[in-house]
Design an enzyme around this catalytic site. Sequence first.
Site, PDB file in Angstrom:
ATOM      1  N   HIS A   1       0.765  -1.291   0.125  1.00  0.00           N
ATOM      2  CA  HIS A   1      -0.118   0.019  -0.162  1.00  0.00           C
ATOM      3  C   HIS A   1       0.906   1.256   0.323  1.00  0.00           C
ATOM      4  CE1 HIS A   1      -3.020  -2.567   2.220  1.00  0.00           C
ATOM      5  NE2 HIS A   1      -3.117  -2.844   1.083  1.00  0.00           N
ATOM      6  N   PRO A   2       1.829   1.446  -0.930  1.00  0.00           N
ATOM      7  CA  PRO A   2       2.658   2.658  -1.076  1.00  0.00           C
ATOM      8  C   PRO A   2       1.981   3.945  -1.092  1.00  0.00           C
ATOM      9  CG  PRO A   2       2.580   1.635  -3.191  1.00  0.00           C
ATOM     10  CD  PRO A   2       1.776   0.587  -2.219  1.00  0.00           C
TER      11      PRO A   2
END
Lengths: 472, 536
Positions: free
Chosen positions: B473-474
């Site tokens: 989940h950057p």
Amino acid sequence: MAVSLFSAAQSLFRARRVCSLGLSIIASGCIVPFVSVAWAASAGDSRATIDRGAYIARAADCVACHTKPGGVAFAGGYGIQSPMGVIYSNNITPSMTHGIGGWSEAAFARAVREGVSPNGTRLYPAMPYDSYAGMTDEDIHALYVYLQGAIAPVDTPVGPVTRLRFPYNMRNLMRVWNWLYLDRTRFAPRPGETVAQARGRYLVESVAHCGTCHTPRNFMMAAKAGHKLEGAQVGGWYAPDIAAGTHGPLGSWRDDEIEAYLRDGHARDRGVAAGPMGEAVEHSLRYLTESDLQAITAYLRQQNRSDSSGRPVRPTTDPARAYQLDSPDDRLIRHAARAERNATPGLYADRRNYRDIDGGAALYMAACASCHQIDGRGTRDDFYPSLRQSSAVQASRPNNLIMTILAGVHRDGADGAARMPAFRHDLTDQQIAVLVHFVTDRFGSTPLTPSATDVATLRRFDTADLPAEARP
Amino acid sequence: MAQQEYDADVIVVGSGVIGSLAAHHLARNGKSVIILEAGTHVPRWKILDSFRECGNVSTDAGNRNQPYPNEPWAPSSFVPDYITNHGPIEYVPGMLRMVGGTTWHWGGACWRLLPNDFRLKTLYGVGRDWPISYDDLEPFYHQAEIEMGVSGDDTADYSGKNGAPYPPRQAPFPVRPQAFSYFNQRFRERVAVGGYPFTYQPNGRATDPYEDRPACVGNNNCSPICPIGAQYSGDRHATKAERAGARLISDATVYRLEKSPDGKRIAAVHYYTPERRSIRLTARMVLVAAHALETPRLMLLSDVGNSSGMVGRNLMDHNAFSLMMIADEPMWSGRGPVQQGDVLKWRDGDFRRQHGCIRHEVGNFVGNVQITERLIAQGVIGPELDAKIRHMAARWVFMGTNVEMLPEPTNRMSLSASKRDFYGLPLMDIYYDVNDYARAARAVIESDYTDFLRLLGGEIFEQNLSVWENRDHPMGTVIMGSDPRDSVVTHEGRSHDHENLFIATTGVMPAASVVNPTLTGCALSLRSASIMLKEI
């Protein structure tokens, strides 16, 4: 086997609503007028008359053609494709300026049953007035009351105007056509008919205008005498022979199966309604009463064929419905896919190139088996239909199978929605041809071998995905 | 401005869900749009075929990129050298480079943030506030949910407090919730006793047929590939954008954003074809939607939008731990989609002054692979092996925990000094560590795990409370803010430095919260698109 294009060209006035892109919009939009209260019903028109008119409008499927994608129900502007040009439907809301608000009931009746507008303009039989010609005065009255009194007027032009090329732009030619082909006989029960058979005949021949698709047309696009409901091509699809008498192709269907098919759009181990028939179910047939569905069935039972016409008699149910994960049929197909893969391992290992994969079993496993199951038996509840008993797979023509693969299934029936993805972008013509052969060879009674060119020919009828500006 | 011809009104870089939603919205409203995609287009059936040939990749241990195209000019993220880590925590998120992007292999979670997530600094004195509020974004959450067909529970309190439905929404979820699988029903009942609320996870899987998508039938194969297309994937809107008139060019690796002579605008976009031919396109506006890592890489390669020095910095994820247990009753995990619900007990509250919020995601996986490997390693064979696999697989419970991170400028993606891509351009270095705020959540997680084991009568199969896992989940790498000195884009998603450059990726999010960021990225993208629409 070549796909016949000759009859495809004859589908002039029957290529109704091949575009399915806007269907969901229409489906939701068209419900409103029927459930809302009467717009401006006059005192003399009882609620019962309006309800009857609404029902007749459903049964006659007026909304399908008189609504453009995304448009207001009954406001017209829907383009019906034909080789001679696009025929646009009229606004049939009670608008005084753009609709039928100023029409008398007699004028309305003449338009519906004889194809003549109040100003004398001749309609094209894209409007199936040759079927509606048999409608009773009572139903015409109810339909008139409903359209005039229970739906909101839409005071906007329908948009494009129908402009067919010469000589089809000469609407007066339709006088000749009517003189030759229009049967002006009103419906009346016949001696020897049961009540159900008579009602069924009225629905099939007049109101629901089944023959518009299912009866072959002559070179003038008129129903061929003596070939009632024997089957005909509709765009890329084939509307099959629907005789359900002893020797008719639907002879082995039980009554409840025919009724379920009309109401829900599918009958287990029989087939599914897709394409134009799916639309007929979605917009019209699913709303019919049980007694009307039974009446249609009773009438179709009267339709007999002199012999079995060479049609294979197929088993009614599949005794080997195992639903096990590793059935012998599963293994056969998996092994076939494995063999195809082993023959050209590099091709299958390539993560990018999918267009050159042409193994029927491998394609089936990847594109079809997740739903229809490896052995083609679908699921127990018919949510994923069996291919082994499907009429599209068992048919002697590949049309409906090819069109279903291209366009998918997008249909709302009485028991819920059915969606099969469209593979038009995901499979090449050659891959579809290979798949049709594989599926009919493994699951059908007669293997079909359409060519990639045959698929390409039918692909031209699959217009749902054209860019917006290219759509009619 | 002088008359100028453009190749398009808008060039969108990236055809993933975030770029494609914006491209579709712009094209549908009459704008000419070109979408540039580094990867190629492959149909679902081909991916499914590849998946079946590449072993079990559905568990976290596997490489979910395997069944997908992986071109030299558009490598997916697990290709060696694509990312080189220099920090204490290994950070390589799963990521695809193809038409439709990484939502080909996601779990479909479509979360809204909570209003408080936008005011972290004000409320709890940590992290950053967003320059916009929940109310500003709500209409675009709504729009994104309709576009993607998001299913959710209208009665759920997604703040985890077992209260009234929350957060506020202008309309119900467009798709009704799917029934909980038996596993999730049992899980919910057993943990409820201990005061842990378990809520239905909002998701992009069609519970009922939605547009052209069939309904989910629980193939339990959401990642790496939904075999039937019930789960939303970005290719849907890439195709819809094309149908609305957008031009999608695949195998087009954008490598440079060209600035105008005064530096105030982006004058052109340059891309390479696989034959290394360079092509220059111009547009009134440019929307870069090329993932939270490739977007800052492109900006750094182009020396664009980085007056703050923040491009590539503030990298965040939801790093945390996991627990696999064998419960005391058959739970039958693995029936239905791979994720259906979460424990949101620590979703929001005053504790956020001390530690990051926590979400325990319950994975509805089949445990047979890990179980069998373990048993064989223990020397179990023959009928006993079969019996034990059956026993343990029936009782398998998997929980993956997420923790909120804060933006730290030291956590960063930068250009590699030595590693080069197909075109000779620098690849990525990453320095990543989990800060004390997230680390402080560990004790709470450990205590929760003890509770879960007790409540489910569980026996630990594997418990990780030491190695920080990442959740792909950057966020934060092109951070949004009102101060151009410490942020990259404005609240509109517009570059502080270039008036016609918009950035749409989860990388703009200035606070990570603890939920999958995709829907927030989509809502921000649609918001940017609505602003662009007014200006073109």
